[in-house]
Write a protein that holds these residues in place. Structure first.
Motif, PDB file in Angstrom:
ATOM      1  N   TRP A  14       0.803  -1.227   0.000  1.00  0.00           N
ATOM      2  CA  TRP A  14       0.000   0.000   0.000  1.00  0.00           C
ATOM      3  C   TRP A  14       0.833   1.272   0.000  1.00  0.00           C
ATOM      4  CZ3 TRP A  14      -4.502  -1.154  -1.694  1.00  0.00           C
ATOM      5  CH2 TRP A  14      -5.068  -2.395  -1.383  1.00  0.00           C
ATOM      6  N   VAL A  15       2.077   1.138  -0.454  1.00  0.00           N
ATOM      7  CA  VAL A  15       2.941   2.314  -0.644  1.00  0.00           C
ATOM      8  C   VAL A  15       3.543   2.203  -2.036  1.00  0.00           C
ATOM      9  CG1 VAL A  15       5.015   3.538   0.130  1.00  0.00           C
ATOM     10  CG2 VAL A  15       3.511   2.435   1.813  1.00  0.00           C
ATOM     11  N   SER A  16       3.426   3.274  -2.790  1.00  0.00           N
ATOM     12  CA  SER A  16       4.039   3.251  -4.123  1.00  0.00           C
ATOM     13  C   SER A  16       4.744   4.561  -4.404  1.00  0.00           C
ATOM     14  CB  SER A  16       2.975   3.010  -5.198  1.00  0.00           C
ATOM     15  OG  SER A  16       3.557   3.181  -6.485  1.00  0.00           O
ATOM     16  N   ALA A  17       5.936   4.445  -4.974  1.00  0.00           N
ATOM     17  CA  ALA A  17       6.627   5.636  -5.458  1.00  0.00           C
ATOM     18  C   ALA A  17       6.758   5.578  -6.977  1.00  0.00           C
ATOM     19  CB  ALA A  17       8.000   5.754  -4.794  1.00  0.00           C
ATOM     20  N   ALA A  18       5.977   4.701  -7.600  1.00  0.00           N
ATOM     21  CA  ALA A  18       6.028   4.569  -9.059  1.00  0.00           C
ATOM     22  C   ALA A  18       5.447   5.812  -9.727  1.00  0.00           C
ATOM     23  CB  ALA A  18       5.238   3.333  -9.483  1.00  0.00           C
ATOM     24  N   VAL A  58       2.528   7.487  -2.904  1.00  0.00           N
ATOM     25  CA  VAL A  58       1.093   7.294  -2.669  1.00  0.00           C
ATOM     26  C   VAL A  58       0.972   6.223  -1.584  1.00  0.00           C
ATOM     27  CG1 VAL A  58      -1.090   6.593  -3.679  1.00  0.00           C
ATOM     28  CG2 VAL A  58       0.575   7.873  -5.055  1.00  0.00           C
ATOM     29  N   VAL A  59       0.268   6.574  -0.521  1.00  0.00           N
ATOM     30  CA  VAL A  59       0.133   5.676   0.618  1.00  0.00           C
ATOM     31  C   VAL A  59      -1.354   5.439   0.848  1.00  0.00           C
ATOM     32  CG1 VAL A  59       0.750   5.300   3.040  1.00  0.00           C
ATOM     33  CG2 VAL A  59       2.218   6.718   1.591  1.00  0.00           C
ATOM     34  N   PHE A  82      -6.355  12.220  -0.388  1.00  0.00           N
ATOM     35  CA  PHE A  82      -6.830  12.053  -1.765  1.00  0.00           C
ATOM     36  C   PHE A  82      -8.027  11.127  -1.784  1.00  0.00           C
ATOM     37  CE2 PHE A  82      -6.900  10.611  -6.133  1.00  0.00           C
ATOM     38  CZ  PHE A  82      -6.412  11.684  -6.866  1.00  0.00           C
ATOM     39  N   GLY A  83      -9.160  11.652  -2.271  1.00  0.00           N
ATOM     40  CA  GLY A  83     -10.363  10.826  -2.377  1.00  0.00           C
ATOM     41  C   GLY A  83     -10.612  10.505  -3.843  1.00  0.00           C
ATOM     42  N   GLY A  84     -11.500  11.279  -4.479  1.00  0.00           N
ATOM     43  CA  GLY A  84     -11.765  11.061  -5.891  1.00  0.00           C
ATOM     44  C   GLY A  84     -10.864  11.868  -6.806  1.00  0.00           C
ATOM     45  N   ASP A  94      -4.175   8.182  -0.062  1.00  0.00           N
ATOM     46  CA  ASP A  94      -5.351   7.765  -0.835  1.00  0.00           C
ATOM     47  C   ASP A  94      -6.274   6.961   0.084  1.00  0.00           C
ATOM     48  OD1 ASP A  94      -7.103   6.253  -2.541  1.00  0.00           O
ATOM     49  OD2 ASP A  94      -5.763   6.735  -4.202  1.00  0.00           O
ATOM     50  N   LEU A  95      -7.545   7.370   0.143  1.00  0.00           N
ATOM     51  CA  LEU A  95      -8.473   6.776   1.115  1.00  0.00           C
ATOM     52  C   LEU A  95      -9.318   5.651   0.548  1.00  0.00           C
ATOM     53  CD1 LEU A  95      -9.112  10.212   2.661  1.00  0.00           C
ATOM     54  CD2 LEU A  95      -8.128   8.277   3.896  1.00  0.00           C
ATOM     55  N   ARG A  96      -8.906   5.112  -0.612  1.00  0.00           N
ATOM     56  CA  ARG A  96      -9.794   4.182  -1.309  1.00  0.00           C
ATOM     57  C   ARG A  96     -10.025   2.861  -0.579  1.00  0.00           C
ATOM     58  NH1 ARG A  96      -4.989   3.538  -4.361  1.00  0.00           N
ATOM     59  NH2 ARG A  96      -4.403   1.353  -4.661  1.00  0.00           N
TER      60      ARG A  96
END
Lengths: 529, 529
Positions: A66-70, A100-101, A126-128, A150-152
């Motif tokens: 659930w962590v990306s630096a791509a 993005v976490v 970050f939501g939508g 990101d709250l997805r």
């Protein structure tokens, strides 16, 4: 959601021949693509400023997956969907958040906030990603990096109290997902903003979103019964009962807080049973002033439709009721029925008796105010196309045509003056001819929103051109005593006018609240306050 | 207003023979006066702690006529009108504010706040003096004295925007005066709390008052469009437009602030035209649960009466619909029509069409829920006597009978449980038999208020007796998850439970706001936060 345009690529349509011809004729553009979109593979994304250790620290909190630096993940969270955002997306270099976490629980959000404080990293919720005011811009400000949270994963219907008609939803639940989760149980939220398909419960809360059915079901801030805000100082839960006198209403301090006080993780909202009956009725009024007077009379009587909106003469003529089909010729379509006038839309949802009663009251008031019923066709047509508007903008940007929306709200007494001031400011700031369309979509007993769509020929520096126009028009709105935003929020773009609206002391109060909850200032810096 | 009892001495009536007989029989009291009121001329009022220089300083700000340190003036501002207040008023020694100061302008209020900060004097704002939570107690706390700032000179209708239907009223305008000022122009505010005859616009704001017509016209906090708060740090004006997305709603931070952040000096409220039509309809339901279900169905349908209230079985039987005539025997009166059941009252105000439409929807829902119409009599009877309730209490206190009200609000799902918990707590805390009556007078889509009147035999120390009961019942309310107050506010009396309701972090946020606006803490210390 596309990284560089509105919505779903599958739903994006090229301009129809009719629309393209009309626009070319009106604005004197050739129709050639002058500002193409860009292949994301060729984009130079700002390199992540986080170290391997940083990423390991974040992964220890939320899990490795659930962590990306791509670049690809960071790029789609590079900002919102205002016209300036979309213009920036057409550049070869892009600023993006440093990672993005994606947290899954309140505890993980709390741990992330603590980590970011210790490590001098800004947090951008970050939501939508549909902000049109720079609310999700990945600005690090005084910090060494910025992460997009990101709250997805917070996508559950946590609780449904069918008796009290209160649903508790995770902040990452989107509009359609809320309707699906509730619909399975026979309920509906009834919140349908333009961003419905992508916007999230958390985003609707922190921006004070207002949906197309606000006349019937209220603005999103009206619907909220309770709200959970995870802050660097702990968890703030506000809202024990529908309404009470336990001091100031802390819900109303979290609503509109735009991530600056912490991260909203769940929201309890009023819901209603899927309505047993729906009635549609379109109306023609001779002028916008006549329609506004009719809307005012309805709101002041207090018996409201579920949806009530009216386009001014220009929006009606250009048929923004069918936003993907501007200028199309079809004698059955509503714009052909209201030559020189204004098209209004009403819908009524509820029990058959209540729908009939409310529609009867509204019909009497509209008729007395000079309205002519157009039957149910126009309202059904509007409902069918109501989320398609933003797609049109991307196709226009391609051919050098700027298209942006802006909105305000004021009292009935000032409505015409504010509308004229906005129209004049846009006409002065942009090259002739400027097409300014307007509608009322949110009506109160004491006033109404004004929602503008402006279409114009872009200059050599489209971003600077629009920013100058935005500066001018927001100044005109503030000078006229109207609010700088009705439902788009403050974000980064409206922040220079915040003090004009709430005063220096009001800004100080918000600063004091921010300092109490986020003493290090890591929460969405540069937004709101 | 009398200093030691509710309201106007002219309207105070002795207990009727029927009521007295009923009460004596129920509670086993003799009817002898056991706790007489006291002649104010014999009262030892706490001496003013202000010096001649202090009084000269205050007079320099507001004018010589508007400062008083006379015992008689100070005594009527010695506190509010809770039962503990009235019990304290029957003592020979009275604490009172050290002076009464009556400012006429915002600038004078600002200068008073500055003077009080410099001179270490607490400021207790005073409107109608009807607080039942200790909100106007003249507590100096850490300061050397406390002044009562009486807002009665701020009594103007400052502006009336007839188009937008917004009236701006001075904070000192009372309920009847607001109706008179607006009525002269064909408008009405429609805010009718029990305290209507004395309560002020400022007081309604800072306590989140809710009136009997809240179903139709909203709570007072719903009506507020804009509000001016004079603070030690300057003037905060909140509310530029009906609703907006300009960050958190600062109006909702001032509403309910109970004088702790500064002094509200003027308020812009939604008003409406004096209604063209009014319909009254009373209803009988078999049980309170049936009535609550019917009210819930109406609120969730969203088509509301103007007034909607229902008494439980005990309140109905004791006929609190005619509060001055408990136990009177008259076969035409509503309690005789609802044996064993619950009496509900509805009124509808508006245009004839809207009134008929709304009444039709409510009638259908009530009938489906088992309600039986009683015609218009009960609602008219209720309306006639609706402000007389508090007078009864003074007559009961004379004969050793305690009588107090308390209220809460919760969701529909918890309503019966909360009602039972309150009733049980009162029964446990007070000597048998305890008479607990309850009504719903404020109904929301997601829940409702519960308003209790308790009548009991007083003990040797009536004040301690009630305080112990209040402690127990408020604890029960908090433990049940309901709000500690629906419309009475926090004041001094509910403050111990504030953290249970909004959390420690919520209390910290309010503290941060107070510190930002009132850094020295002179504003109504010991209240709210």
């Amino acid at each position: 959601m596309r990284w560089d345009a509105w919505g779903d690529p599958e739903l994006a349509a090229p301009l129809s021949e009719g629309t393209a011809t009309l626009i070319r004729g009106m604005l004197g553009v050739s129709g050639e693509v002058t500002l193409p979109t860009i292949d994301p593979a060729t984009v130079a994304v700002s390199p992540s400023r986080l170290s391997v250790d940083d990423l390991a620290g974040l992964r220890a909190i939320v899990g490795a997956d659930w962590v990306s630096a791509a670049d690809a993940d960071r790029l789609v969270r590079a900002g919102g969907k205002s016209t300036p955002d979309l213009l920036r997306r057409r550049r070869a270099e892009q600023d993006a958040p440093d990672a993005v976490v994606v947290p899954g629980t309140d505890d993980e959000v709390a741990a992330l906030l603590a980590w970011c404080g210790e490590n001098r990293v800004a947090v951008v919720p970050f939501g939508g990603g549909t902000s049109v005011v720079g609310g999700v811009d990945p600005t690090a400000e005084q910090f060494r990096a910025a992460i997009s949270v990101d709250l997805r994963r917070m996508d559950a219907l946590i609780d449904l109290d069918e008796v009290s008609q209160i649903a508790t939803l995770g902040a990452g639940v989107t509009g359609p997902e809320a309707e699906r989760l509730l619909g399975d149980r026979g309920f509906s939220l009834g919140h349908f903003p333009q961003s419905f398909r992508y916007g999230s419960i958390g985003g609707f809360s922190v921006t004070r979103s207002s949906g197309q059915a606000s006349a019937g079901y209220g603005r999103f801030d009206d619907m909220v019964q309770a709200i959970t805000l995870v802050t660097p100082r702990g968890i703030l839960r506000a809202g024990r009962s529908p309404k009470n006198a336990v001091g100031p209403d802390l819900r109303q301090l979290i609503l509109g807080s735009e991530g600056a006080f912490g991260i909203v993780t769940s929201v309890s909202v009023r819901v209603h049973r899927v309505p047993a009956a729906t009635e549609y009725e379109g109306w023609r009024f001779d002028t916008f002033a006549h329609a506004a007077a009719a809307f005012r009379a309805v709101a002041q009587e207090g018996v409201m439709p579920t949806v009530m909106r009216v386009s001014d003469e220009i929006e009606t003529a250009l048929n923004l009721a069918r936003p993907t089909e501007i200028g199309e010729s079809d004698d059955d379509l509503p714009d052909k029925q209201v030559p020189g006038g204004c098209l209004a839309i009403t819908t009524f949802e509820g029990s058959p008796t209540a729908v009939a009663a409310r529609a009867g009251v509204v019909r009497e008031i509209f008729t007395a105010a000079g309205g002519q019923s157009l039957g149910d066709g126009p309202a059904k047509t509007w409902e069918h196309g109501r989320f398609s508007g933003p797609y049109l903008r991307d196709a226009l940007l391609d051919i050098g045509v700027g298209c942006e929306t802006l909105e305000t709200v004021t009292t009935w007494a000032k409505l015409e003056e504010v509308k004229a001031a906005v129209t004049a400011a846009l006409a002065e700031a942009l090259p002739e001819p400027v097409v300014v369309m307007c509608h009322i979509s949110h009506t109160y007993a004491t006033g109404a929103s004004l929602y503008f769509t402006v279409v114009y020929r872009q200059g050599d520096d489209p971003l600077a051109q629009w920013q100058a126009a935005k500066q001018r028009v927001t100044g005109a709105i503030a000078a006229a005593g109207a609010s700088i935003t009705h439902h788009h929020a403050v974000g980064r773009d409206h922040r220079p006018w915040l003090a004009a609206e709430i005063g220096d002391l009001g800004v100080e109060v918000l600063g004091a609240v921010k300092h109490a909850l986020d003493p290090l200032g890591v929460c969405n810096p540069g937004k709101l306050v």
